[in-house]
Design a protein around this motif. Structure first.
Motif, PDB file in Angstrom:
ATOM      1  N   TYR A  81       0.807  -1.218   0.000  1.00 21.85           N
ATOM      2  CA  TYR A  81       0.000   0.000   0.000  1.00 21.85           C
ATOM      3  C   TYR A  81       0.841   1.268   0.000  1.00 21.85           C
ATOM      4  O   TYR A  81       0.341   2.351   0.304  1.00 21.85           O
ATOM      5  CB  TYR A  81      -0.965  -0.023   1.191  1.00 21.85           C
ATOM      6  CG  TYR A  81      -2.099  -0.987   0.945  1.00 21.85           C
ATOM      7  CD1 TYR A  81      -3.286  -0.553   0.377  1.00 21.85           C
ATOM      8  CD2 TYR A  81      -1.957  -2.343   1.216  1.00 21.85           C
ATOM      9  CE1 TYR A  81      -4.313  -1.444   0.108  1.00 21.85           C
ATOM     10  CE2 TYR A  81      -2.976  -3.240   0.952  1.00 21.85           C
ATOM     11  CZ  TYR A  81      -4.155  -2.774   0.395  1.00 21.85           C
ATOM     12  OH  TYR A  81      -5.169  -3.668   0.121  1.00 21.85           O
ATOM     13  N   ALA A  82       2.117   1.140  -0.353  1.00 20.43           N
ATOM     14  CA  ALA A  82       2.947   2.336  -0.517  1.00 20.43           C
ATOM     15  C   ALA A  82       2.373   3.191  -1.642  1.00 20.43           C
ATOM     16  O   ALA A  82       1.995   2.679  -2.695  1.00 20.43           O
ATOM     17  CB  ALA A  82       4.382   1.944  -0.827  1.00 20.43           C
ATOM     18  N   ARG A  83       2.322   4.489  -1.406  1.00 18.53           N
ATOM     19  CA  ARG A  83       1.833   5.442  -2.409  1.00 18.53           C
ATOM     20  C   ARG A  83       3.018   6.278  -2.879  1.00 18.53           C
ATOM     21  O   ARG A  83       3.390   7.268  -2.226  1.00 18.53           O
ATOM     22  CB  ARG A  83       0.711   6.287  -1.822  1.00 18.53           C
ATOM     23  CG  ARG A  83      -0.579   5.483  -1.683  1.00 18.53           C
ATOM     24  CD  ARG A  83      -1.625   6.134  -0.822  1.00 18.53           C
ATOM     25  NE  ARG A  83      -2.911   5.467  -0.990  1.00 18.53           N
ATOM     26  CZ  ARG A  83      -3.239   4.298  -0.436  1.00 18.53           C
ATOM     27  NH1 ARG A  83      -2.365   3.661   0.329  1.00 18.53           N
ATOM     28  NH2 ARG A  83      -4.435   3.763  -0.636  1.00 18.53           N
ATOM     29  N   VAL A  84       3.574   5.867  -4.008  1.00 19.15           N
ATOM     30  CA  VAL A  84       4.869   6.409  -4.402  1.00 19.15           C
ATOM     31  C   VAL A  84       4.789   7.841  -4.910  1.00 19.15           C
ATOM     32  O   VAL A  84       5.806   8.540  -4.940  1.00 19.15           O
ATOM     33  CB  VAL A  84       5.556   5.501  -5.439  1.00 19.15           C
ATOM     34  CG1 VAL A  84       5.882   4.147  -4.833  1.00 19.15           C
ATOM     35  CG2 VAL A  84       4.723   5.350  -6.707  1.00 19.15           C
ATOM     36  N   ALA A  85       3.603   8.297  -5.329  1.00 17.20           N
ATOM     37  CA  ALA A  85       3.452   9.675  -5.797  1.00 17.20           C
ATOM     38  C   ALA A  85       2.828  10.565  -4.728  1.00 17.20           C
ATOM     39  O   ALA A  85       2.485  11.713  -5.001  1.00 17.20           O
ATOM     40  CB  ALA A  85       2.596   9.714  -7.063  1.00 17.20           C
ATOM     41  N   GLY A  86       2.700  10.050  -3.514  1.00 19.79           N
ATOM     42  CA  GLY A  86       2.026  10.786  -2.456  1.00 19.79           C
ATOM     43  C   GLY A  86       2.825  11.985  -1.964  1.00 19.79           C
ATOM     44  O   GLY A  86       4.035  12.073  -2.160  1.00 19.79           O
TER      45      GLY A  86
ATOM     46  N   GLY B  98       4.592  14.675   0.772  1.00 15.83           N
ATOM     47  CA  GLY B  98       5.416  14.476   1.949  1.00 15.83           C
ATOM     48  C   GLY B  98       6.828  14.044   1.615  1.00 15.83           C
ATOM     49  O   GLY B  98       7.195  13.898   0.436  1.00 15.83           O
ATOM     50  N   PRO B  99       7.631  13.818   2.666  1.00 16.21           N
ATOM     51  CA  PRO B  99       9.037  13.459   2.452  1.00 16.21           C
ATOM     52  C   PRO B  99       9.204  12.062   1.869  1.00 16.21           C
ATOM     53  O   PRO B  99       8.311  11.220   1.951  1.00 16.21           O
ATOM     54  CB  PRO B  99       9.642  13.547   3.857  1.00 16.21           C
ATOM     55  CG  PRO B  99       8.485  13.340   4.783  1.00 16.21           C
ATOM     56  CD  PRO B  99       7.299  13.936   4.103  1.00 16.21           C
ATOM     57  N   ASP B 100      10.367  11.829   1.289  1.00  9.57           N
ATOM     58  CA  ASP B 100      10.656  10.542   0.661  1.00  9.57           C
ATOM     59  C   ASP B 100      10.894   9.426   1.678  1.00  9.57           C
ATOM     60  O   ASP B 100      10.572   8.264   1.397  1.00  9.57           O
ATOM     61  CB  ASP B 100      11.909  10.651  -0.210  1.00  9.57           C
ATOM     62  CG  ASP B 100      11.686  11.440  -1.489  1.00  9.57           C
ATOM     63  OD1 ASP B 100      10.514  11.655  -1.866  1.00  9.57           O
ATOM     64  OD2 ASP B 100      12.685  11.838  -2.107  1.00  9.57           O
TER      65      ASP B 100
ATOM     66  N   GLY C 208      -1.194   7.180  -5.879  1.00  7.67           N
ATOM     67  CA  GLY C 208      -1.643   7.929  -4.700  1.00  7.67           C
ATOM     68  C   GLY C 208      -1.211   9.372  -4.676  1.00  7.67           C
ATOM     69  O   GLY C 208      -0.873   9.910  -3.616  1.00  7.67           O
ATOM     70  N   ALA C 209      -1.258  10.036  -5.818  1.00  8.44           N
ATOM     71  CA  ALA C 209      -0.779  11.422  -5.881  1.00  8.44           C
ATOM     72  C   ALA C 209      -1.671  12.400  -5.143  1.00  8.44           C
ATOM     73  O   ALA C 209      -1.210  13.463  -4.722  1.00  8.44           O
ATOM     74  CB  ALA C 209      -0.640  11.851  -7.342  1.00  8.44           C
TER      75      ALA C 209
ATOM     76  N   ALA D 287       0.431  17.384 -11.018  1.00  7.22           N
ATOM     77  CA  ALA D 287       0.856  16.120 -11.619  1.00  7.22           C
ATOM     78  C   ALA D 287       2.370  16.058 -11.799  1.00  7.22           C
ATOM     79  O   ALA D 287       3.002  15.030 -11.506  1.00  7.22           O
ATOM     80  CB  ALA D 287       0.159  15.929 -12.962  1.00  7.22           C
ATOM     81  N   GLU D 288       2.980  17.132 -12.243  1.00 12.65           N
ATOM     82  CA  GLU D 288       4.418  17.113 -12.502  1.00 12.65           C
ATOM     83  C   GLU D 288       5.206  16.842 -11.221  1.00 12.65           C
ATOM     84  O   GLU D 288       6.160  16.057 -11.209  1.00 12.65           O
ATOM     85  CB  GLU D 288       4.847  18.439 -13.133  1.00 12.65           C
ATOM     86  CG  GLU D 288       6.302  18.459 -13.569  1.00 12.65           C
ATOM     87  CD  GLU D 288       6.652  19.738 -14.314  1.00 12.65           C
ATOM     88  OE1 GLU D 288       7.854  20.088 -14.339  1.00 12.65           O
ATOM     89  OE2 GLU D 288       5.740  20.379 -14.866  1.00 12.65           O
ATOM     90  N   GLU D 289       4.793  17.473 -10.141  1.00 12.37           N
ATOM     91  CA  GLU D 289       5.468  17.280  -8.853  1.00 12.37           C
ATOM     92  C   GLU D 289       5.288  15.855  -8.350  1.00 12.37           C
ATOM     93  O   GLU D 289       6.244  15.206  -7.885  1.00 12.37           O
ATOM     94  CB  GLU D 289       4.899  18.282  -7.846  1.00 12.37           C
ATOM     95  CG  GLU D 289       5.469  18.196  -6.453  1.00 12.37           C
ATOM     96  CD  GLU D 289       4.820  19.205  -5.522  1.00 12.37           C
ATOM     97  OE1 GLU D 289       4.698  18.907  -4.321  1.00 12.37           O
ATOM     98  OE2 GLU D 289       4.420  20.289  -6.005  1.00 12.37           O
ATOM     99  N   ALA D 290       4.059  15.330  -8.448  1.00 11.43           N
ATOM    100  CA  ALA D 290       3.770  13.980  -7.964  1.00 11.43           C
ATOM    101  C   ALA D 290       4.530  12.932  -8.776  1.00 11.43           C
ATOM    102  O   ALA D 290       5.071  11.965  -8.218  1.00 11.43           O
ATOM    103  CB  ALA D 290       2.270  13.712  -8.036  1.00 11.43           C
ATOM    104  N   GLU D 291       4.564  13.108 -10.081  1.00 14.67           N
ATOM    105  CA  GLU D 291       5.232  12.124 -10.940  1.00 14.67           C
ATOM    106  C   GLU D 291       6.741  12.153 -10.763  1.00 14.67           C
ATOM    107  O   GLU D 291       7.401  11.106 -10.824  1.00 14.67           O
ATOM    108  CB  GLU D 291       4.806  12.348 -12.391  1.00 14.67           C
ATOM    109  CG  GLU D 291       3.365  11.934 -12.600  1.00 14.67           C
ATOM    110  CD  GLU D 291       2.744  12.452 -13.879  1.00 14.67           C
ATOM    111  OE1 GLU D 291       3.487  13.053 -14.705  1.00 14.67           O
ATOM    112  OE2 GLU D 291       1.524  12.273 -14.056  1.00 14.67           O
ATOM    113  N   ALA D 292       7.293  13.324 -10.515  1.00 11.62           N
ATOM    114  CA  ALA D 292       8.726  13.403 -10.242  1.00 11.62           C
ATOM    115  C   ALA D 292       9.057  12.666  -8.944  1.00 11.62           C
ATOM    116  O   ALA D 292      10.071  11.947  -8.862  1.00 11.62           O
ATOM    117  CB  ALA D 292       9.173  14.853 -10.158  1.00 11.62           C
TER     118      ALA D 292
END
Length: 263
Positions: free
Chosen positions: A69-74, A76-78, A105-106, A111-116
Protein backbone atom coordinates in the motif's frame (compact mmCIF):
# COMPACT_ATOMS: atom_id res chain seq x y z
CA UNK A 1 -0.52 -17.91 -19.04
CA UNK A 2 -0.58 -18.72 -15.35
CA UNK A 3 -3.60 -17.99 -13.17
CA UNK A 4 -3.70 -16.55 -9.66
CA UNK A 5 -6.13 -14.90 -7.27
CA UNK A 6 -5.72 -12.17 -4.68
CA UNK A 7 -6.35 -12.65 -0.96
CA UNK A 8 -8.46 -9.48 -1.15
CA UNK A 9 -11.21 -11.96 -1.98
CA UNK A 10 -10.69 -14.03 1.17
CA UNK A 11 -10.13 -11.39 3.88
CA UNK A 12 -8.52 -12.75 7.02
CA UNK A 13 -8.47 -16.35 5.83
CA UNK A 14 -5.51 -18.20 7.39
CA UNK A 15 -2.74 -18.77 4.89
CA UNK A 16 -2.88 -22.59 5.05
CA UNK A 17 -6.54 -22.36 4.02
CA UNK A 18 -5.69 -19.92 1.23
CA UNK A 19 -3.07 -22.30 -0.12
CA UNK A 20 -5.39 -25.30 0.09
CA UNK A 21 -8.19 -23.37 -1.65
CA UNK A 22 -5.86 -22.44 -4.52
CA UNK A 23 -4.56 -25.99 -4.89
CA UNK A 24 -8.02 -27.54 -4.73
CA UNK A 25 -9.22 -25.52 -7.73
CA UNK A 26 -6.05 -25.64 -9.83
CA UNK A 27 -4.86 -22.05 -9.37
CA UNK A 28 -1.16 -21.62 -10.08
CA UNK A 29 -0.54 -18.82 -7.62
CA UNK A 30 -1.81 -16.35 -5.05
CA UNK A 31 -1.24 -12.61 -4.65
CA UNK A 32 -0.93 -11.83 -0.94
CA UNK A 33 -2.47 -8.59 0.32
CA UNK A 34 0.27 -7.19 2.57
CA UNK A 35 -1.79 -5.13 5.00
CA UNK A 36 -1.41 -5.30 8.79
CA UNK A 37 -4.93 -6.73 9.11
CA UNK A 38 -3.86 -9.75 7.04
CA UNK A 39 -1.98 -12.83 8.31
CA UNK A 40 1.26 -11.83 6.54
CA UNK A 41 2.62 -8.30 6.10
CA UNK A 42 5.90 -6.35 6.36
CA UNK A 43 5.77 -6.58 10.16
CA UNK A 44 5.65 -10.38 10.14
CA UNK A 45 8.71 -12.10 11.54
CA UNK A 46 11.12 -14.57 9.92
CA UNK A 47 9.33 -17.64 11.32
CA UNK A 48 5.97 -16.55 9.88
CA UNK A 49 7.54 -15.87 6.51
CA UNK A 50 9.33 -19.19 6.40
CA UNK A 51 6.18 -21.05 7.45
CA UNK A 52 4.20 -19.41 4.63
CA UNK A 53 6.85 -20.45 2.10
CA UNK A 54 6.74 -24.06 3.32
CA UNK A 55 2.95 -24.26 3.25
CA UNK A 56 2.52 -22.83 -0.25
CA UNK A 57 5.35 -24.96 -1.59
CA UNK A 58 3.79 -28.09 -0.08
CA UNK A 59 0.57 -27.36 -1.98
CA UNK A 60 2.39 -26.53 -5.22
CA UNK A 61 1.10 -22.94 -5.23
CA UNK A 62 3.33 -19.98 -6.12
CA UNK A 63 3.27 -16.77 -4.10
CA UNK A 64 2.92 -14.41 -7.05
CA UNK A 65 3.34 -11.10 -5.34
CA UNK A 66 2.99 -8.89 -2.32
CA UNK A 67 0.21 -6.32 -2.76
CA UNK A 68 1.51 -3.38 -0.78
CA UNK A 69 0.00 0.00 0.00
CA UNK A 70 2.95 2.34 -0.52
CA UNK A 71 1.83 5.44 -2.41
CA UNK A 72 4.87 6.41 -4.40
CA UNK A 73 3.45 9.67 -5.80
CA UNK A 74 2.03 10.79 -2.46
CA UNK A 75 2.83 14.10 -0.79
CA UNK A 76 5.42 14.48 1.95
CA UNK A 77 9.04 13.46 2.45
CA UNK A 78 10.66 10.54 0.66
CA UNK A 79 11.99 8.69 3.69
CA UNK A 80 8.73 7.10 4.91
CA UNK A 81 8.03 5.90 1.36
CA UNK A 82 11.57 4.55 1.07
CA UNK A 83 11.01 2.61 4.29
CA UNK A 84 7.75 1.12 2.99
CA UNK A 85 9.31 0.14 -0.32
CA UNK A 86 12.31 -1.41 1.39
CA UNK A 87 10.09 -3.48 3.71
CA UNK A 88 7.83 -4.67 0.88
CA UNK A 89 10.71 -5.72 -1.36
CA UNK A 90 12.37 -7.62 1.48
CA UNK A 91 9.09 -9.35 2.34
CA UNK A 92 8.61 -10.43 -1.29
CA UNK A 93 12.19 -11.71 -1.45
CA UNK A 94 11.75 -13.73 1.74
CA UNK A 95 8.58 -15.28 0.28
CA UNK A 96 10.15 -16.03 -3.10
CA UNK A 97 7.57 -13.74 -4.72
CA UNK A 98 8.67 -12.07 -7.95
CA UNK A 99 6.50 -8.95 -7.62
CA UNK A 100 5.56 -6.10 -5.27
CA UNK A 101 2.49 -3.97 -6.00
CA UNK A 102 2.49 -0.25 -5.14
CA UNK A 103 -0.03 2.55 -5.76
CA UNK A 104 0.48 6.02 -7.26
CA UNK A 105 -1.64 7.93 -4.70
CA UNK A 106 -0.78 11.42 -5.88
CA UNK A 107 -3.86 13.00 -4.36
CA UNK A 108 -4.40 16.68 -5.15
CA UNK A 109 -0.76 17.54 -5.89
CA UNK A 110 0.26 19.03 -9.23
CA UNK A 111 0.86 16.12 -11.62
CA UNK A 112 4.42 17.11 -12.50
CA UNK A 113 5.47 17.28 -8.85
CA UNK A 114 3.77 13.98 -7.96
CA UNK A 115 5.23 12.12 -10.94
CA UNK A 116 8.73 13.40 -10.24
CA UNK A 117 8.42 12.12 -6.66
CA UNK A 118 7.13 8.73 -7.84
CA UNK A 119 9.94 8.32 -10.36
CA UNK A 120 12.54 9.34 -7.77
CA UNK A 121 11.24 6.88 -5.18
CA UNK A 122 10.92 3.99 -7.62
CA UNK A 123 14.42 4.67 -8.94
CA UNK A 124 15.68 4.58 -5.35
CA UNK A 125 14.27 1.10 -4.69
CA UNK A 126 15.19 -0.37 -8.08
CA UNK A 127 18.77 -1.47 -7.18
CA UNK A 128 17.55 -3.25 -4.04
CA UNK A 129 14.78 -4.94 -6.01
CA UNK A 130 17.34 -6.05 -8.61
CA UNK A 131 19.67 -7.43 -5.95
CA UNK A 132 16.83 -9.44 -4.38
CA UNK A 133 15.22 -10.63 -7.63
CA UNK A 134 11.98 -8.67 -7.24
CA UNK A 135 10.11 -6.30 -9.59
CA UNK A 136 8.21 -3.35 -8.11
CA UNK A 137 5.03 -2.72 -10.09
CA UNK A 138 3.07 0.51 -10.22
CA UNK A 139 -0.63 -0.34 -10.47
CA UNK A 140 -2.94 1.51 -12.85
CA UNK A 141 -4.98 2.94 -9.99
CA UNK A 142 -6.31 6.10 -8.26
CA UNK A 143 -4.46 9.20 -9.57
CA UNK A 144 -2.85 7.26 -12.47
CA UNK A 145 -5.50 4.83 -13.70
CA UNK A 146 -4.56 4.56 -17.38
CA UNK A 147 -1.49 3.22 -19.14
CA UNK A 148 -0.57 6.68 -20.39
CA UNK A 149 -0.58 7.91 -16.78
CA UNK A 150 1.63 5.10 -15.49
CA UNK A 151 4.10 5.46 -18.35
CA UNK A 152 4.73 9.10 -17.43
CA UNK A 153 6.22 7.75 -14.20
CA UNK A 154 7.85 4.56 -15.47
CA UNK A 155 9.55 6.08 -18.51
CA UNK A 156 11.86 8.34 -16.48
CA UNK A 157 12.74 5.48 -14.10
CA UNK A 158 13.98 3.28 -16.94
CA UNK A 159 14.87 0.25 -14.83
CA UNK A 160 13.85 -3.35 -15.59
CA UNK A 161 13.05 -4.03 -11.92
CA UNK A 162 10.39 -1.33 -11.90
CA UNK A 163 7.32 -1.96 -14.03
CA UNK A 164 3.54 -1.86 -14.27
CA UNK A 165 0.65 -3.84 -12.90
CA UNK A 166 -2.29 -3.55 -15.27
CA UNK A 167 -5.53 -3.40 -13.30
CA UNK A 168 -8.02 -3.87 -16.11
CA UNK A 169 -10.93 -2.35 -14.20
CA UNK A 170 -9.30 1.04 -13.80
CA UNK A 171 -8.02 1.44 -17.33
CA UNK A 172 -11.40 0.42 -18.74
CA UNK A 173 -13.57 2.60 -16.49
CA UNK A 174 -11.37 5.57 -17.34
CA UNK A 175 -12.05 5.17 -21.05
CA UNK A 176 -8.97 3.25 -22.14
CA UNK A 177 -9.76 0.00 -24.01
CA UNK A 178 -7.39 -2.99 -23.82
CA UNK A 179 -6.22 -2.43 -27.41
CA UNK A 180 -4.86 0.96 -26.31
CA UNK A 181 -3.57 -0.05 -22.87
CA UNK A 182 -1.45 -3.03 -23.83
CA UNK A 183 0.87 -1.42 -26.41
CA UNK A 184 1.68 1.36 -23.94
CA UNK A 185 2.26 -0.93 -20.96
CA UNK A 186 3.91 -3.84 -22.81
CA UNK A 187 7.53 -2.73 -22.23
CA UNK A 188 6.82 -2.44 -18.50
CA UNK A 189 4.22 -5.12 -17.85
CA UNK A 190 4.64 -7.38 -14.84
CA UNK A 191 1.23 -9.02 -14.56
CA UNK A 192 -2.46 -8.29 -15.07
CA UNK A 193 -5.27 -8.03 -12.52
CA UNK A 194 -8.74 -8.89 -13.78
CA UNK A 195 -12.09 -8.51 -12.08
CA UNK A 196 -15.74 -8.11 -13.01
CA UNK A 197 -18.28 -5.57 -11.77
CA UNK A 198 -21.82 -4.44 -12.54
CA UNK A 199 -20.77 -1.31 -14.45
CA UNK A 200 -18.20 1.47 -14.54
CA UNK A 201 -20.28 3.28 -11.93
CA UNK A 202 -21.34 0.28 -9.80
CA UNK A 203 -18.24 -1.59 -8.62
CA UNK A 204 -20.08 -4.40 -6.86
CA UNK A 205 -17.95 -7.49 -7.57
CA UNK A 206 -19.39 -10.22 -9.75
CA UNK A 207 -18.20 -13.67 -10.86
CA UNK A 208 -15.83 -13.45 -13.80
CA UNK A 209 -17.73 -13.14 -17.08
CA UNK A 210 -20.94 -11.98 -15.42
CA UNK A 211 -20.32 -8.24 -15.55
CA UNK A 212 -19.27 -5.38 -17.81
CA UNK A 213 -15.46 -5.51 -17.70
CA UNK A 214 -13.92 -6.54 -21.06
CA UNK A 215 -11.91 -9.48 -19.68
CA UNK A 216 -12.11 -11.55 -22.86
CA UNK A 217 -10.92 -8.60 -24.97
CA UNK A 218 -8.01 -8.07 -22.60
CA UNK A 219 -6.93 -11.70 -22.78
CA UNK A 220 -7.30 -11.67 -26.58
CA UNK A 221 -4.97 -8.65 -26.81
CA UNK A 222 -2.43 -10.36 -24.54
CA UNK A 223 -2.54 -13.55 -26.61
CA UNK A 224 -2.21 -11.66 -29.87
CA UNK A 225 0.87 -9.93 -28.49
CA UNK A 226 2.41 -13.25 -27.45
CA UNK A 227 2.37 -12.33 -23.77
CA UNK A 228 2.66 -15.32 -21.45
CA UNK A 229 2.60 -13.94 -17.92
CA UNK A 230 0.16 -14.03 -15.01
CA UNK A 231 -3.53 -13.19 -14.80
CA UNK A 232 -4.66 -12.49 -11.25
CA UNK A 233 -8.32 -12.31 -10.22
CA UNK A 234 -8.84 -9.54 -7.66
CA UNK A 235 -12.30 -10.21 -6.20
CA UNK A 236 -12.96 -7.28 -3.89
CA UNK A 237 -14.79 -9.08 -1.11
CA UNK A 238 -12.89 -7.01 1.49
CA UNK A 239 -14.68 -3.85 0.34
CA UNK A 240 -18.02 -5.57 -0.38
CA UNK A 241 -18.81 -7.93 2.52
CA UNK A 242 -22.28 -8.54 1.08
CA UNK A 243 -20.77 -10.17 -2.03
CA UNK A 244 -20.85 -13.98 -2.28
CA UNK A 245 -17.95 -15.81 -0.69
CA UNK A 246 -14.97 -16.37 -2.94
CA UNK A 247 -14.69 -20.04 -2.00
CA UNK A 248 -17.81 -20.83 -3.98
CA UNK A 249 -16.55 -18.89 -7.01
CA UNK A 250 -12.93 -20.06 -7.08
CA UNK A 251 -13.55 -23.11 -9.26
CA UNK A 252 -15.82 -21.48 -11.85
CA UNK A 253 -13.58 -18.41 -11.94
CA UNK A 254 -10.54 -20.44 -12.84
CA UNK A 255 -12.56 -22.32 -15.47
CA UNK A 256 -13.68 -19.04 -17.00
CA UNK A 257 -10.13 -17.71 -17.33
CA UNK A 258 -8.79 -21.03 -18.58
CA UNK A 259 -11.55 -21.06 -21.19
CA UNK A 260 -10.16 -17.83 -22.66
CA UNK A 261 -6.76 -19.43 -23.24
CA UNK A 262 -5.65 -21.75 -26.04
CA UNK A 263 -6.10 -25.40 -25.18
Amino acid sequence: MKLAFSTLGVPGLPLPDVSRLAAAHGWDGVELRAHPEEPLHPGSGPAERADAVRRFAADGVRILGVAGYARVAGPGPDEPVFDELDALVRLAADLGAPFVRVFPGAGEQPAEEAEAAAARRLAWVAPLAADLGVRVLLETHDSHPRAQDAVRVLGPVGHRNVGALWDLLHTWRNGEPPAVTLPALAPHLGYVQVKDVVSAEDLTPLPLGAGAVPIAACVAELLAAGWDGWLCWEYEKRWHPEAPDFAGLAGPGREYLAGLLPR
